[in-house]
Design an enzyme around this catalytic site. Sequence first.
Site, PDB file in Angstrom:
ATOM      1  N   ARG A   1      21.793  -7.632  21.039  1.00 30.12           N
ATOM      2  CA  ARG A   1      20.833  -8.119  20.050  1.00 30.12           C
ATOM      3  C   ARG A   1      21.552  -9.026  19.061  1.00 30.12           C
ATOM      4  O   ARG A   1      22.783  -9.014  18.976  1.00 30.12           O
ATOM      5  CB  ARG A   1      20.222  -6.932  19.271  1.00 30.12           C
TER       6      ARG A   1
ATOM      7  N   PHE B   1       4.438 -10.114   4.736  1.00 28.41           N
ATOM      8  CA  PHE B   1       5.262  -9.144   5.490  1.00 28.41           C
ATOM      9  C   PHE B   1       4.426  -7.934   5.911  1.00 28.41           C
ATOM     10  O   PHE B   1       4.762  -7.252   6.864  1.00 28.41           O
ATOM     11  CB  PHE B   1       6.405  -8.612   4.610  1.00 28.41           C
TER      12      PHE B   1
ATOM     13  N   LYS C   1       1.972  -9.609  16.762  1.00 30.64           N
ATOM     14  CA  LYS C   1       2.737 -10.767  16.259  1.00 30.64           C
ATOM     15  C   LYS C   1       2.321 -12.034  17.020  1.00 30.64           C
ATOM     16  O   LYS C   1       2.138 -13.098  16.438  1.00 30.64           O
ATOM     17  CB  LYS C   1       4.244 -10.529  16.402  1.00 30.64           C
TER      18      LYS C   1
ATOM     19  N   SER D   1       2.609   2.606   2.145  1.00 28.29           N
ATOM     20  CA  SER D   1       2.566   3.485   3.337  1.00 28.29           C
ATOM     21  C   SER D   1       3.950   3.606   3.962  1.00 28.29           C
ATOM     22  O   SER D   1       4.238   4.560   4.676  1.00 28.29           O
ATOM     23  CB  SER D   1       1.594   2.901   4.374  1.00 28.29           C
TER      24      SER D   1
ATOM     25  N   ASN E   1       0.847  -1.221   0.000  1.00 28.81           N
ATOM     26  CA  ASN E   1       0.000   0.000   0.000  1.00 28.81           C
ATOM     27  C   ASN E   1       0.871   1.256   0.000  1.00 28.81           C
ATOM     28  O   ASN E   1       0.382   2.374   0.117  1.00 28.81           O
ATOM     29  CB  ASN E   1      -0.969  -0.005   1.189  1.00 28.81           C
TER      30      ASN E   1
ATOM     31  N   LYS F   1       5.251  -1.702  11.966  1.00 25.73           N
ATOM     32  CA  LYS F   1       6.251  -2.423  12.769  1.00 25.73           C
ATOM     33  C   LYS F   1       7.068  -1.529  13.694  1.00 25.73           C
ATOM     34  O   LYS F   1       8.119  -1.915  14.179  1.00 25.73           O
ATOM     35  CB  LYS F   1       7.194  -3.169  11.847  1.00 25.73           C
TER      36      LYS F   1
ATOM     37  N   THR G   1      10.370 -10.509  19.175  1.00 23.25           N
ATOM     38  CA  THR G   1       9.650  -9.697  20.174  1.00 23.25           C
ATOM     39  C   THR G   1       8.682 -10.553  20.980  1.00 23.25           C
ATOM     40  O   THR G   1       8.408 -10.259  22.145  1.00 23.25           O
ATOM     41  CB  THR G   1       8.865  -8.586  19.448  1.00 23.25           C
TER      42      THR G   1
ATOM     43  N   TYR H   1       2.555  -3.668  19.111  1.00 28.08           N
ATOM     44  CA  TYR H   1       3.204  -4.278  17.929  1.00 28.08           C
ATOM     45  C   TYR H   1       3.527  -5.735  18.232  1.00 28.08           C
ATOM     46  O   TYR H   1       3.139  -6.639  17.479  1.00 28.08           O
ATOM     47  CB  TYR H   1       4.486  -3.520  17.544  1.00 28.08           C
TER      48      TYR H   1
ATOM     49  N   ASP I   1      -4.381  -1.960  -0.317  1.00 27.52           N
ATOM     50  CA  ASP I   1      -4.331  -1.845   1.141  1.00 27.52           C
ATOM     51  C   ASP I   1      -5.087  -3.051   1.691  1.00 27.52           C
ATOM     52  O   ASP I   1      -6.299  -3.182   1.466  1.00 27.52           O
ATOM     53  CB  ASP I   1      -5.000  -0.539   1.603  1.00 27.52           C
ATOM     54  N   LEU I   2      -4.372  -3.928   2.369  1.00 24.19           N
ATOM     55  CA  LEU I   2      -4.950  -5.211   2.801  1.00 24.19           C
ATOM     56  C   LEU I   2      -5.994  -5.034   3.908  1.00 24.19           C
ATOM     57  O   LEU I   2      -6.642  -5.985   4.317  1.00 24.19           O
ATOM     58  CB  LEU I   2      -3.842  -6.156   3.263  1.00 24.19           C
TER      59      LEU I   2
ATOM     60  N   SER J   1       8.410 -12.285  14.921  1.00 20.96           N
ATOM     61  CA  SER J   1       9.517 -11.516  15.489  1.00 20.96           C
ATOM     62  C   SER J   1       9.934 -12.100  16.831  1.00 20.96           C
ATOM     63  O   SER J   1       9.111 -12.644  17.572  1.00 20.96           O
ATOM     64  CB  SER J   1       9.051 -10.064  15.681  1.00 20.96           C
TER      65      SER J   1
END
Length: 337
Positions: free
Chosen positions: A231, A81, A154, A34, A32, A85, A127, A150, A58-59, A125
Amino acid sequence: MKIVVTGGLGFIGSHTVVELQNEGFEVIAIDNLSNSSIEVLDGIERITGKKPLFEHIDLREKAAVQDFFKKNNDIAGVIHFAASKAVGESVENPLLYYENNLNSLVYILQELTNLPTANLIFSSSCTVYGQAEKMPITEDATIQPAMSPYGNTKQIGEEIIFDVAQVTNLNSVLLRYFNPIGAHPSAEIGELPLGVPQNLVPFITQTAFGLRKELAVFGNDYPTNDGTCIRDYIHVVDLAKAHVIALQRLLQKQNQEKVEIFNLGTGTGSSVLEVITAFEKVSGRKVPYKVVPRRSGDVITAYANTDKANNVLGWKAQFTLEDALGSAWKWEQKVRS
Ligand code: WQD
């Protein structure tokens, strides 16, 4: 074989489109725009000689998703994807994240599971682990309560996929990325953060280039060797290659379970100061920085146990931290030229 890559003009998406085309797949990139630009299509074409098909969708628009799948009912698989995020932004604007990241997934699954085969690679992720107790982190580590909307999208996304796979023809691989960095060695595509970069490496490269005065290091009083967070920084091309391998696993029906999970990292942890030192070595540029208070939501340490991806997927990261930082620097210089 027609493969749909949602978020296909984004950072990881575009690098995955390149690797899919290198393997002879026909790719339809959906985006999209963005958080990406249409010029990425030209960059991909300069690398592979082939411009992927592109759909500006745009999904979040269910009818648009339905219409797309009606026209493309011969899809062999979807690599998903497309999502917002930015951790900090998700705290400020949770509904944007729940609507975008979850509705998009639901609409795709509703259409995908109506096709004869439903193969989905899902962008997850590390995360989801929060601050894991044990390093390196294995796929069976406890999923901690999400530290941001966020991260929650996930976790919920993974649960939705598990639930749907139990009662439909869906087969899926969840890929839990650690910290993707770097750019394609050709410097034709790379990371294009809009505005002030939230992530460490693009902030470093923009500082080294002179676009930012100095890097703020978010805390050096953590219980680590040099006090800064650790990380697992993985080259985006290594990450992209893992997606193709995971997709081929589903296409060849080699998956052992309907939903499989893999950590994608290098297996090595690096502190913020170690990343700065490594970057200065590969770029020959100084990175001025100042230590500031900790950033809320940061985990202290996160790096992957990569045994499962190595032994089951047959994938292992090939690039070093220096390779990745060097490619990020080459891209920064190219995109500013
Ligand atoms: C890395 C380290 C910061 C910026 C996030 C998401 C994760 C994934 C990758 C999407 C931390 C420090 C950073 C800066 C700093 N995103 N840092 N100064 O937070 O590990 O992961 O991005 O999938 O899901 O959570 O990555 O690059 O923001 O931070 O000191 O200006 O660098 O404190 O220790 P993070 P990051």
